[in-house]
Each structure stands twice: as C-alpha cells, then as structure tokens.
Design a protein around this motif. Structure first.
Motif, PDB file in Angstrom:
ATOM      1  N   UNK A  27      22.312  42.776 -39.396  1.00 46.43           N
ATOM      2  CA  UNK A  27      23.582  42.338 -38.799  1.00 46.43           C
ATOM      3  C   UNK A  27      23.491  40.917 -38.251  1.00 46.43           C
ATOM      4  N   UNK A  28      22.317  40.574 -37.753  1.00 50.26           N
ATOM      5  CA  UNK A  28      22.143  39.229 -37.180  1.00 50.26           C
ATOM      6  C   UNK A  28      22.181  38.155 -38.274  1.00 50.26           C
ATOM      7  N   UNK A  29      21.810  38.554 -39.497  1.00 52.50           N
ATOM      8  CA  UNK A  29      21.821  37.585 -40.614  1.00 52.50           C
ATOM      9  C   UNK A  29      23.200  37.475 -41.270  1.00 52.50           C
ATOM     10  N   UNK A  73      23.066  22.557 -23.787  1.00 55.64           N
ATOM     11  CA  UNK A  73      22.469  23.877 -23.571  1.00 55.64           C
ATOM     12  C   UNK A  73      22.946  24.844 -24.661  1.00 55.64           C
ATOM     13  N   UNK A  74      22.000  25.545 -25.230  1.00 58.84           N
ATOM     14  CA  UNK A  74      22.322  26.498 -26.297  1.00 58.84           C
ATOM     15  C   UNK A  74      21.813  27.877 -25.888  1.00 58.84           C
ATOM     16  N   UNK A  75      22.705  28.843 -25.801  1.00 58.61           N
ATOM     17  CA  UNK A  75      22.305  30.204 -25.458  1.00 58.61           C
ATOM     18  C   UNK A  75      22.036  31.018 -26.709  1.00 58.61           C
ATOM     19  N   UNK A  76      20.970  31.820 -26.668  1.00 56.37           N
ATOM     20  CA  UNK A  76      20.740  32.834 -27.704  1.00 56.37           C
ATOM     21  C   UNK A  76      20.856  34.158 -26.966  1.00 56.37           C
ATOM     22  N   UNK A  95      11.092  35.468 -23.259  1.00 56.70           N
ATOM     23  CA  UNK A  95      10.168  34.331 -23.197  1.00 56.70           C
ATOM     24  C   UNK A  95       9.170  34.387 -24.365  1.00 56.70           C
ATOM     25  N   UNK A  96       8.744  35.593 -24.714  1.00 55.34           N
ATOM     26  CA  UNK A  96       7.837  35.703 -25.869  1.00 55.34           C
ATOM     27  C   UNK A  96       8.523  35.197 -27.147  1.00 55.34           C
ATOM     28  N   UNK A  97       9.837  35.456 -27.238  1.00 54.53           N
ATOM     29  CA  UNK A  97      10.574  34.921 -28.402  1.00 54.53           C
ATOM     30  C   UNK A  97      10.545  33.393 -28.371  1.00 54.53           C
ATOM     31  N   UNK A  98      10.662  32.814 -27.175  1.00 51.24           N
ATOM     32  CA  UNK A  98      10.593  31.339 -27.056  1.00 51.24           C
ATOM     33  C   UNK A  98       9.267  30.824 -27.638  1.00 51.24           C
ATOM     34  N   UNK A  99       8.170  31.521 -27.282  1.00 48.49           N
ATOM     35  CA  UNK A  99       6.848  31.050 -27.741  1.00 48.49           C
ATOM     36  C   UNK A  99       6.754  31.082 -29.268  1.00 48.49           C
ATOM     37  N   UNK A 100       7.401  32.107 -29.848  1.00 51.46           N
ATOM     38  CA  UNK A 100       7.398  32.211 -31.312  1.00 51.46           C
ATOM     39  C   UNK A 100       8.254  31.088 -31.904  1.00 51.46           C
ATOM     40  N   UNK A 101       9.394  30.813 -31.255  1.00 51.59           N
ATOM     41  CA  UNK A 101      10.256  29.705 -31.701  1.00 51.59           C
ATOM     42  C   UNK A 101       9.503  28.383 -31.697  1.00 51.59           C
ATOM     43  N   UNK A 112      13.345  41.297 -31.781  1.00 52.97           N
ATOM     44  CA  UNK A 112      13.228  40.973 -33.203  1.00 52.97           C
ATOM     45  C   UNK A 112      14.476  40.234 -33.709  1.00 52.97           C
ATOM     46  N   UNK A 113      15.620  40.483 -33.085  1.00 53.45           N
ATOM     47  CA  UNK A 113      16.808  39.720 -33.504  1.00 53.45           C
ATOM     48  C   UNK A 113      16.765  38.302 -32.922  1.00 53.45           C
ATOM     49  N   UNK A 114      16.162  38.146 -31.750  1.00 54.22           N
ATOM     50  CA  UNK A 114      15.998  36.782 -31.210  1.00 54.22           C
ATOM     51  C   UNK A 114      15.110  35.943 -32.141  1.00 54.22           C
ATOM     52  N   UNK A 115      14.009  36.563 -32.601  1.00 54.42           N
ATOM     53  CA  UNK A 115      13.127  35.825 -33.522  1.00 54.42           C
ATOM     54  C   UNK A 115      13.911  35.469 -34.791  1.00 54.42           C
TER      55      UNK A 115
END
Ligand code: M6R
Length: 606
Positions: free
Chosen positions: A264-266, A367-370, A302-308, A403-406
């Motif tokens: 759905x996120x895609x 500023x960009x929100x996810x 925050x873990x998603x941020x590190x992956x980004x 997983x959708x944030x990533x």
C-alpha cells in the motif's frame, strides 16, 4: 500516554465512552475513569487498573446520561492510584487531561492561599479549580475555561464538563485531540481509532483551539474566544482495521500485515515502466537541492532514520545526519539554509519529534514529515509530508510502521537520485522492480516462521541477549533488541558486530544468546569472524541470514534464512524474523504484549 474521550448526543454515553477507552488502551495506561452528566448531576468513577475493571464498576448502574467524559491515565505526576486517576473535580467542574502542566505547583500554591483544597498529587487538578474560580467570577462556562487555559504553561488536551449545563468544552495545546462528527452527536478523542466505529468524519483541532459542544453545531474558537474555521476530514480507515481480526495480539496481526502495508505504501508512487516516482505533498526544489539532510525521530522511527542515512549517503553522496529527537534541539545543531529536516513518526504526535520539527521551522529550513497518521500534528505542521500507508498501528511495539518507513525512505532516495541525476533511469527502474518484490518476500518469511516460535521456547529463562549486525543491518538489530526488551522485559543490547571486541565480548559465556544478522554482502566475512569469536567463548548464536550455505550454519544454535534483496532493502527483510522472535518469547512468557508495562504508544510528553 493518557487517552481522552468525550460524548455528547442522544445515546447513552457510558457504553460509548468505555468502548472508546478500550480502543485507546494501546496508548498505555495505569488507571481509568469516567464522568457521566445527567440533568444537572455528574456521576464519576475512577480506579487503578484496566478499563474492563472500570466497566464492571459502572455496570451496577448510576451512569445514565447522554453527555460524558472518560480517561485512561499514564502516570506522570503522582503514583497510579484511585485518587490520582481522572476525572478531577472542583465545585461543579469536572476535567480529564492529557499532557503536563508545567506551572501547576505555583498555581496550586496560589489557589491554596485562596482556600482551595486539593485531593490528588496531579498537575491536572489545578484545571477544574481554575475553571471553577473563573465561573465564580461570573464568566460563562466557555469563557471561564478559556481564561483557565490561558493561565497554563505546558501541554494539554482537555475535556471539561460542569453540572449546571449540558455542554462539553475541549481544547488542545501540544497534545492530540480530535472531534468526531456523527449524526446529531459529537465525540472528542485523543486518537481516531477510539471512535472509528462511530464516525468517519473528523475535525483535527490545532494548538490553542477550544471547541464548545452543545446540542447544535460545534463552535471552535481561539483562546481569546475569536471564532476559527476548521475543515471536516473524512478518514478511509475502517473500524475493522483497528480490530485484532482473529490474531491473539495486535502486534502479531500487525507483523502479518506487513506485506499489505508495504504494498500500500508503494501504490500510486512508483511506476517501474518509466522509472518515475510521485509523491503527493513534497517541495521538489527544497528536497532536490538539499545540501545536507537531517533525520530525526524517536525509538523505532529513529532506527528507520539510521537506515535512511545508509541508503542516501551510499547512493546519493548527500551527507545525512541522524539525531534522537529528544537530543536534537538541546545541542544547538548547525542547521543551515538549504538543509532539509526529515522527521519520522508513526503517530505524528511524539512530543520530542514535534519539538524538533518546530526547531527546524524556527531556523527556516524545509521540514518533511514521514508519518502514518493523517491529520496528526506532524502531518499538518511540516512543510511537506509523505505518508506510510501502514494502517492503524495499535500494538505499542512498532512493526509495520518501521518497514513502511524504510520503504518510504527508499522511494525518497530514488526520487532525489532521479531529480539530481545521481541515479540513471535504468538503475531506478531496477530498484523499483526489486522494491515491488519485497511484499512477496516478507510474505515468504511469514509463511515459514514456525521455526522461530519453536526456537523462542529455549529462551524463556534467559536474562540477557546480545544482538550483532553490521552496516545497514546494525539499525535492524537495534530494532530487534528494542522489540525484545520492550515486550518481554528481557534485557537486550545491540552492537555493531565489529564493536563487540571493544567491550561486550566480556559478557559472552554459555548462557548468553547472541542474535547475529549476517547477510551475504560485503560484510559477510567480517561477521563470520565475529561469530567465531562468540563461539570460541561458548556463546549461543542465533543466525539470521540470506546466505543459502552460510559457512557458520552447522556450528551455531539455530539458523533462520530470509530471501536476498539489495543492500538497501535488507533491513525490511532481516527485521521480520527479529520481530517474530521477540513476539514469541514475550507471548510464551505471558507478558502484556500489546500494552507492555510502563510504555505508551504515543509519547505526547517530553
Ligand atoms: O509514533 P512515533 O513513531 O513517533 O513513536 C516513536 C517511539 O515512541 C516508538 O517508535 C517506540 O519506540 C515504540 N514503542 C517502539 O516499538
């Protein structure tokens, strides 16, 4: 965090309020209470413990009426107890509150000198006293409420009723509050799922809004009483999406929803044929010209941020700095014109993340929100927003949001790469093609996950776990360790595998399970060496890999395989078995998986 609900309409309020409170349980709480108005009298009940206990307490009767408030409390000021549970009353005014009143001590002192008596240890109790005081000065109810709220410093979402009139006044400042609009009935709630089965139409209040609900249309004003207009939004989430759907826990349901959530996120954003990506609400010039990208969030986000950071720096060569939101603004970060601040939050209401967003706006950067929640503060106030279409996440432990944030960050990487000509069309198309396979690969992991439940049985008496990973899988193991500790209460530490010999190796003996994510990538050999080091000290290794014939497979305690993908997408796959391991250990231990102790789903205080 505390949950608020309120009702004014033509049906009995008590059951509606308790049902809505049940749906807010996921936020985390320690006590609950209710106040129901009937013809000039308010009946209240409150107690430590669960909403089901409150339901039993009110079932004896005496709670008839078509106007009321209810509350789940997550203790900040004062121990969980009946006397500290909400609602709080002074004179004929009754209040429920979420947030923190920072100047409550000075207000209490002042009111005590005027003869007011306080019955709880809470900051909240000053609110009904202040409202009552202003009512006694001769102000009408709404005006008295506004005058009281103007005296408060800090954050609040409040619902206020009084015996003398059939009116509900609610207001918000830096804590979430929505108004639901039904058929000749109104609701207030901290979050949409609380009342999704009652209405799909919502007003998302802004900070300093005061809403006055009576029979007739709602009136919204600012704190001075000037009318303000707020749009009515229609939500597409269904009530069923916020139900367990046959799963034992929301967390398990949400783990199994990940193939759908990622797909759905895609949807609507990627077209493989021409390698194009589309986003609904992004400022292209700001993003594409970014000198430096900041990624800021809390916990799982925050873990998603590190992956980004891994993805964007490796592929686009744009520097990315990550920060924990509660640290970010206090260290005076060097934000410069042309920087972009990405804020990631499932709820869109995390107080530290909102504060970081405000810091970025104050310094004049884009500023960009996810974010996962339409209408949330982050979604409304960022300059741009990209939604994760995970659907409502109810379990306190975040899974499908991660997983959708990533997935969103991966799409953003491709999007910026295309705009800046740092990635050619062919490469973008290949990446989109791979991204499209991810929901199927996640499904394959879920289908074969029975062995993880079996393995979980061996660790029920264990006190500590060590998690190791490298590169883009280091944040994935941090996420795995966070999942285990928050729901099973077993201590788990995550380290970059190469860092093990600089300290944590001292912990290793035959009692320490060591979870290692070791994919077949450029770090493979190095991680094999780390596994050797663990085995040499009799540590028990649980190996998670996409390598069909990992050279350490025969020597470790257990091996779980996941499908191969590109380096950037590995964490979406490697984290799934780690989520399941944490879930099964916690479930077998019998902890409260969806509402672990001391935790709140939406952390709306700093
Ligand atoms: O709603 P947010 O994504 O802003 O929440 C941030 C954290 O509070 C959250 O991820 C928390 O760490 C979860 N309980 C982790 O499972």
């Amino acid at each position: 965090m505390c949950g608020i609900v309120g009702y004014l309409g033509n049906k009995q309020a008590c059951d509606i309020l308790i049902d809505a409170l049940k749906r807010l349980e996921y936020r985390g709480y320690d006590s609950a209470g209710i106040a129901v108005w009937d013809n000039g009298a308010i009946a209240t009940a409150r107690q430590e413990g669960k909403v089901d206990d409150l339901r039993k307490a009110v079932s004896a009767g005496g709670f008839k009426g078509t106007l009321g408030l209810a509350h789940t409390r997550w203790a900040t000021h004062g121990m969980p107890s009946e006397r500290n549970a909400h609602p709080h009353t002074a004179g004929d005014v009754t209040v429920v509150h979420n947030g923190i009143i920072e100047n409550y001590i000075e207000i209490k002192e002042r009111l005590r000198k005027e003869g007011h008596t306080f019955l709880s240890d809470t900051d909240t109790e000053v609110i009904p006293h202040l409202v009552m005081r202003h009512v006694e000065e001769g102000r009408d109810f709404a005006d008295a409420a506004r005058a009281a709220l103007r005296e408060l410093k800090g954050s609040y979402a409040v619902g206020i009723i009084r015996e003398k009139e059939r009116t509900l006044v609610a207001a918000k400042k830096e804590s979430p509050l929505i108004v639901g609009i039904g058929d000749e009935e109104y609701f207030i709630a901290s979050d949409v799922p609380a009342i999704l089965d009652r209405t799909k139409r919502f007003i998302f209040l802004e900070d300093n809004d005061v809403v006055i609900l009576r029979d007739g249309l709602p009136v919204i004003t600012d704190m001075e009483g000037n009318p303000v207009e707020r749009a009515v939004s229609t939500i597409t989430w269904t009530g069923a999406m916020a139900e367990k759907g046959g799963y034992k826990h929301f967390m398990l349901k949400e783990i199994f929803e990940q193939p759908r959530a990622i797909a759905d996120t895609l949807i609507g954003r990627v077209t493989e044929e021409d390698g194009q990506l589309e986003f609904e609400d992004l400022s292209l010039p700001d993003l594409a010209k970014a000198r430096k990208i900041w990624m800021v969030a809390c916990g799982t986000s925050y873990h998603a941020c590190m992956i980004g950071k891994h993805m964007i720096e490796a592929n686009l060569r744009i520097p990315v700095e990550t920060d924990i939101a509660s640290e970010f603004r206090y260290r005076n970060p060097i934000l410069e014109k042309g920087d972009v601040l990405v804020l990631i939050s499932q709820s869109g209401e995390t107080a530290d993340t909102i504060a970081a967003m405000k810091e970025g706006k104050k310094r004049g950067i884009y500023t960009l929100g996810v974010c996962n929640v339409v209408g949330s503060t982050l979604a409304r106030e960022c300059d741009g927003v990209v939604f994760t279409h995970a659907g409502p996440e109810i379990g306190v432990a975040s899974t499908k949001a991660f997983t959708t944030q990533i997935s969103v960050l991966y799409m953003l990487m491709l999007y910026i790469g295309g705009k800046l000509h740092k990635m050619d069309r062919t490469r973008i198309k290949e990446n989109i093609r791979e991204m499209r396979t991810i929901p199927h690969k996640v499904q394959a992991i879920l289908n074969g996950s029975g062995s993880i439940e079996e393995a979980a049985r061996s660790f029920l008496t264990v006190k500590d776990f060590l998690y190791l990973g490298r590169g883009i899988n280091y944040p994935a193991v941090q996420e795995g360790a966070l999942k285990l500790k928050e729901i099973s209460y077993i201590h788990a530490e995550a380290y970059a595998a190469g860092e093990m010999k600089h300290g944590p190796i001292a912990l290793i003996d035959e009692n320490l399970p060591v979870v290692v994510v070791s994919p077949n990538d450029s770090t493979y050999r190095k991680t094999c060496a780390n596994i050797e080091e663990v085995l040499a000290r009799r540590g028990k290794v649980l190996l998670f890999t996409d390598h069909e014939s990992h050279e350490m497979a025969s020597r470790v305690e257990s091996v779980f395989t996941f499908p191969s993908t590109t380096y950037e997408l590995q964490p979406v796959l490697s984290v799934i078995p780690l989520q399941l391991l944490a879930y099964h250990i916690a479930n077998l231990l019998g902890t409260d998986v969806d509402q672990p102790r001391n935790l709140a789903k939406s952390v709306t205080v700093e």
